[in-house]
Design a protein around this motif. Structure first.
Motif, PDB file in Angstrom:
ATOM      1  N   ILE A   6     -10.835  33.241  20.993  1.00 27.73           N
ATOM      2  CA  ILE A   6     -10.894  31.864  20.498  1.00 27.73           C
ATOM      3  C   ILE A   6     -10.492  31.871  19.036  1.00 27.73           C
ATOM      4  N   SER A   7      -9.564  30.996  18.664  1.00 25.59           N
ATOM      5  CA  SER A   7      -9.117  30.884  17.275  1.00 25.59           C
ATOM      6  C   SER A   7      -9.783  29.689  16.611  1.00 25.59           C
ATOM      7  N   LEU A   8     -10.284  29.894  15.383  1.00 32.21           N
ATOM      8  CA  LEU A   8     -11.064  28.880  14.675  1.00 32.21           C
ATOM      9  C   LEU A   8     -10.707  28.871  13.203  1.00 32.21           C
ATOM     10  N   ASP A   9     -11.259  27.876  12.514  1.00 30.95           N
ATOM     11  CA  ASP A   9     -11.236  27.888  11.055  1.00 30.95           C
ATOM     12  C   ASP A   9     -12.482  28.571  10.502  1.00 30.95           C
ATOM     13  N   VAL A  10     -13.661  28.239  11.086  1.00 30.54           N
ATOM     14  CA  VAL A  10     -14.933  28.747  10.572  1.00 30.54           C
ATOM     15  C   VAL A  10     -15.831  29.160  11.735  1.00 30.54           C
ATOM     16  N   ALA A  11     -16.358  30.378  11.676  1.00 33.00           N
ATOM     17  CA  ALA A  11     -17.369  30.834  12.629  1.00 33.00           C
ATOM     18  C   ALA A  11     -18.680  31.018  11.875  1.00 33.00           C
ATOM     19  N   ILE A  12     -19.748  30.462  12.411  1.00 36.95           N
ATOM     20  CA  ILE A  12     -21.054  30.505  11.754  1.00 36.95           C
ATOM     21  C   ILE A  12     -22.020  31.276  12.637  1.00 36.95           C
ATOM     22  N   ILE A  13     -22.592  32.353  12.088  1.00 39.58           N
ATOM     23  CA  ILE A  13     -23.547  33.181  12.819  1.00 39.58           C
ATOM     24  C   ILE A  13     -24.943  32.618  12.585  1.00 39.58           C
ATOM     25  N   GLY A  14     -25.547  32.019  13.608  1.00 45.24           N
ATOM     26  CA  GLY A  14     -26.899  31.471  13.488  1.00 45.24           C
ATOM     27  C   GLY A  14     -26.913  29.959  13.549  1.00 45.24           C
ATOM     28  N   GLY A  15     -27.789  29.413  14.390  1.00 46.11           N
ATOM     29  CA  GLY A  15     -27.826  27.968  14.597  1.00 46.11           C
ATOM     30  C   GLY A  15     -28.998  27.264  13.963  1.00 46.11           C
ATOM     31  N   VAL A  35     -14.824  24.441  13.952  1.00 44.92           N
ATOM     32  CA  VAL A  35     -16.029  25.159  13.549  1.00 44.92           C
ATOM     33  C   VAL A  35     -16.816  25.548  14.793  1.00 44.92           C
ATOM     34  N   CYS A  36     -17.251  26.796  14.836  1.00 45.13           N
ATOM     35  CA  CYS A  36     -18.053  27.271  15.963  1.00 45.13           C
ATOM     36  C   CYS A  36     -19.351  27.887  15.447  1.00 45.13           C
ATOM     37  N   ILE A  37     -20.466  27.536  16.086  1.00 36.56           N
ATOM     38  CA  ILE A  37     -21.773  28.105  15.768  1.00 36.56           C
ATOM     39  C   ILE A  37     -22.163  29.059  16.883  1.00 36.56           C
ATOM     40  N   ILE A  38     -22.512  30.292  16.513  1.00 43.35           N
ATOM     41  CA  ILE A  38     -22.941  31.284  17.493  1.00 43.35           C
ATOM     42  C   ILE A  38     -24.450  31.462  17.359  1.00 43.35           C
ATOM     43  N   GLU A  39     -25.178  31.121  18.391  1.00 41.98           N
ATOM     44  CA  GLU A  39     -26.650  31.218  18.377  1.00 41.98           C
ATOM     45  C   GLU A  39     -27.105  32.094  19.539  1.00 41.98           C
ATOM     46  N   ARG A  40     -27.876  33.118  19.239  1.00 41.33           N
ATOM     47  CA  ARG A  40     -28.258  34.085  20.270  1.00 41.33           C
ATOM     48  C   ARG A  40     -29.376  33.598  21.177  1.00 41.33           C
ATOM     49  N   GLY A 145      -8.818  37.352   2.547  1.00 40.08           N
ATOM     50  CA  GLY A 145      -7.642  36.492   2.500  1.00 40.08           C
ATOM     51  C   GLY A 145      -6.934  36.328   3.820  1.00 40.08           C
ATOM     52  N   GLY A 146      -7.424  37.008   4.869  1.00 39.43           N
ATOM     53  CA  GLY A 146      -6.771  36.940   6.168  1.00 39.43           C
ATOM     54  C   GLY A 146      -7.689  36.362   7.228  1.00 39.43           C
ATOM     55  N   MET A 147      -7.477  36.813   8.476  1.00 45.05           N
ATOM     56  CA  MET A 147      -8.277  36.333   9.598  1.00 45.05           C
ATOM     57  C   MET A 147      -9.422  37.315   9.862  1.00 45.05           C
ATOM     58  N   LEU A 161     -13.727  36.159  18.626  1.00 45.99           N
ATOM     59  CA  LEU A 161     -13.425  34.996  17.789  1.00 45.99           C
ATOM     60  C   LEU A 161     -12.568  35.458  16.618  1.00 45.99           C
ATOM     61  N   LYS A 162     -11.512  34.721  16.336  1.00 50.88           N
ATOM     62  CA  LYS A 162     -10.706  34.952  15.147  1.00 50.88           C
ATOM     63  C   LYS A 162     -10.764  33.698  14.284  1.00 50.88           C
ATOM     64  N   CYS A 163     -11.063  33.879  12.998  1.00 48.33           N
ATOM     65  CA  CYS A 163     -11.278  32.726  12.135  1.00 48.33           C
ATOM     66  C   CYS A 163     -10.912  33.084  10.701  1.00 48.33           C
ATOM     67  N   ARG A 164     -10.641  32.054   9.908  1.00 47.62           N
ATOM     68  CA  ARG A 164     -10.359  32.286   8.490  1.00 47.62           C
ATOM     69  C   ARG A 164     -11.636  32.581   7.725  1.00 47.62           C
ATOM     70  N   TRP A 165     -12.759  31.949   8.112  1.00 52.21           N
ATOM     71  CA  TRP A 165     -14.026  32.103   7.402  1.00 52.21           C
ATOM     72  C   TRP A 165     -15.140  32.446   8.389  1.00 52.21           C
ATOM     73  N   VAL A 166     -15.998  33.373   7.999  1.00 51.79           N
ATOM     74  CA  VAL A 166     -17.209  33.655   8.750  1.00 51.79           C
ATOM     75  C   VAL A 166     -18.399  33.427   7.817  1.00 51.79           C
TER      76      VAL A 166
END
Length: 526
Positions: A6-15, A35-40, A145-147, A161-166
């Protein structure tokens, strides 16, 4: 079979709120972001940090727009109260008290964190965030500066997940800080905590208690129950926070240099045993039961990351650091870190260079953490249980908080949350003053311990604290408290000006031998 990507701009670890608030603010400012939120967890768990203070209340109300929700679903907090004691077997009505006589001017909230977190997460998803629930991040590969690349494990197998920001909002696991080698323990502040939720806790506004002592009833014309009530002792304190629906969060925090709990068997006995040493706490929990399924113990609470931001990653909330739960600064830290992350990401996504901004914010947050610790918390557990010293410290701590921190969003708006407290040259004089009186109160407390006068006014005193307001009287009230400190120095503090108590490095006679102990079925001797 190939792993889905999945390609994104922002991946967030934790909801929880640090992650969901970051997503919510990002999408409100730039709705086109992916934006994607990953919650375990399938259901967010209860957390400590149920009490908000003035800055975090402003953040929740004004920045996130949760005012109506908070008033409908949570309790309005009526400030802070402190309860002191001299002898464990004393009558609870004789304990000295600090607290407002009337209701506070800028109330906060007593929040059930799992309920609040789920609500903000729902808002983030409704604003456009994708949510991967019951997914665990097992690996992160960073490319400045990359993915960035995240490897996940979920109910349907692995996902990439591939994203510009984590954004690491995963709490005290500090995944990114540990990976980058920027995670550090704060060994200068060896505190630990035990906490749980309780049922059947007596209300401080209960008619039974008010009828036992007319003086107790009449000296407060507001509400005691919905304040954050602190029970304080020598080297430890406890919080008592009511939650909507009847549960009450109660926990202890103790300096392991001062309090030894190794003799007690079981967390339940340790927690209840410490609380029952305080006459007020003992009265309130006499018929209460704690939830052993919701019973927690954590040692070595303070930690920090010396790098929160990079070109492709951010750390927010507890993933960025933690000092001490005293004064409830956790959600303030969430506000500062999430707003700074949003500012950084939105600027980069808008095509602006962020190199200088990253360096500046890392320096600001390093400075903020170090100054917060040295000014407010370092060795505070030596004097927080002494009514006279803590009364002065509380007036000064809260007054300077209002003067230099709470005032800022009312002056400059939301931008105030991108400038963490004590950061910047303008804050240096205030930091030095606060650090100075904190160190001197610690030295005076040690002198009192040596002379046997520590806690001399913990019996029969009440300070009817008048809530601070953001007006012209505020600087004068802070100045008056500073003059009270000067008077204390001239009448008593001079005894420690040239002694070991005044030397922060010379602490062996106070630190290496625990002054309190607890054994199963027995209390803390004094």
């Amino acid at each position: 079979m190939q792993t889905p990507t999945i390609s994104l701009d922002v991946a967030i670890i934790g909801g929880s709120i640090s992650g969901s608030a970051t997503a919510l603010m990002l999408l409100r400012e730039q709705p086109q972001l992916k934006v994607c939120i990953i919650e375990r967890d399938a259901v967010l768990k209860r957390r400590v940090g149920e009490s908000t203070v003035e800055m975090s209340s402003y953040f929740l109300n004004e920045r996130l727009g949760l005012g109506r929700y908070l008033n409908e679903q949570h309790l309005i907090k009526q400030g802070l109260r402190f309860w002191f004691y001299q002898q464990s077997d004393a009558d609870w009505t004789s304990c000295s008290e600090i607290g407002p006589e009337y209701h506070v001017r800028l109330p906060g909230f007593q929040v059930d964190r799992s309920t609040l977190d789920e609500h903000v997460l729902k808002l983030a998803v409704g604003t456009g965030a994708q949510l991967l629930r019951e997914h665990k991040v097992v690996a992160v590969e960073l490319e400045p500066g990359g993915m960035q690349q995240l490897s996940l494990e979920g109910p349907d197998g692995p996902t990439t997940l591939k994203c510009r920001w984590v954004v690491d909002a995963g709490g005290s696991q500090c995944m990114l800080a540990r990976k980058l080698g920027t995670y550090h323990r704060n060994d200068r502040h060896p505190i630990a905590s035990i906490w749980s939720r309780w049922k059947g806790v007596e209300s401080l506004d209960a008619p039974r208690l008010r009828q036992q002592c007319n003086g107790f009833a009449s000296r407060c014309k507001g509400t005691r129950y919905t304040a954050t009530n602190h029970f304080v002792g020598d080297g430890w304190w406890a919080w008592c926070i009511p939650l909507k629906g009847g549960d009450v969060s109660i926990g202890i925090v103790y300096d392991e240099r001062r309090v030894d709990l190794s003799g007690a068997s079981g967390l339940k006995n340790k927690l209840r045993g410490v609380l029952e040493q305080h006459p007020v706490a003992r009265e309130l929990i006499a018929n209460a039961d704690l939830s052993e399924e919701d019973l927690h113990h954590r040692r070595k609470l303070p930690y920090f990351s010396d790098t929160l931001f990079g070109d492709g990653f951010c750390m927010v909330g507890d993933a960025a650091g933690f000092i001490d739960p005293f004064y409830s600064p956790g959600l303030d830290w969430v506000a500062y870190t999430t707003c700074s992350a949003v500012d950084l990401i939105t600027n980069e996504r808008a095509g602006n260079s962020v190199e200088d901004r990253i360096a500046m914010q890392n320096e600001r947050f390093r400075t903020s953490y170090q100054r917060w610790f040295e000014a407010i918390y370092e060795n505070k557990y030596f004097y927080m249980g002494d009514f006279e010293l803590m009364d002065l410290a509380f007036r000064l701590d809260l007054g300077t908080y209002y003067l230099g921190i709470v005032s800022q969003p009312y002056k400059i708006g939301h931008h105030a949350f991108t400038i963490p407290s004590f950061a910047g040259r303008y804050a240096t004089p205030a930091f030095r003053i606060i650090r100075a009186y904190n160190r001197r109160l610690t030295a005076i407390a040690r002198g009192r311990m040596r002379r046997g006068t520590w806690g001399r006014r913990n019996h029969g005193h009440f300070h009817r604290f008048q809530s601070y307001e953001l007006n012209k009287r505020l600087p004068r009230r802070v100045l008056a408290a500073l003059l009270t400190w000067l008077k204390l120095e001239l009448t008593e503090g001079w005894r420690t000006w040239f002694t070991r108590e005044n030397d922060p490095a010379a602490q062996s006679q106070y630190l290496r031998q625990p002054l309190q102990s607890i054994s199963s079925g027995a209390g803390i001797p004094r």
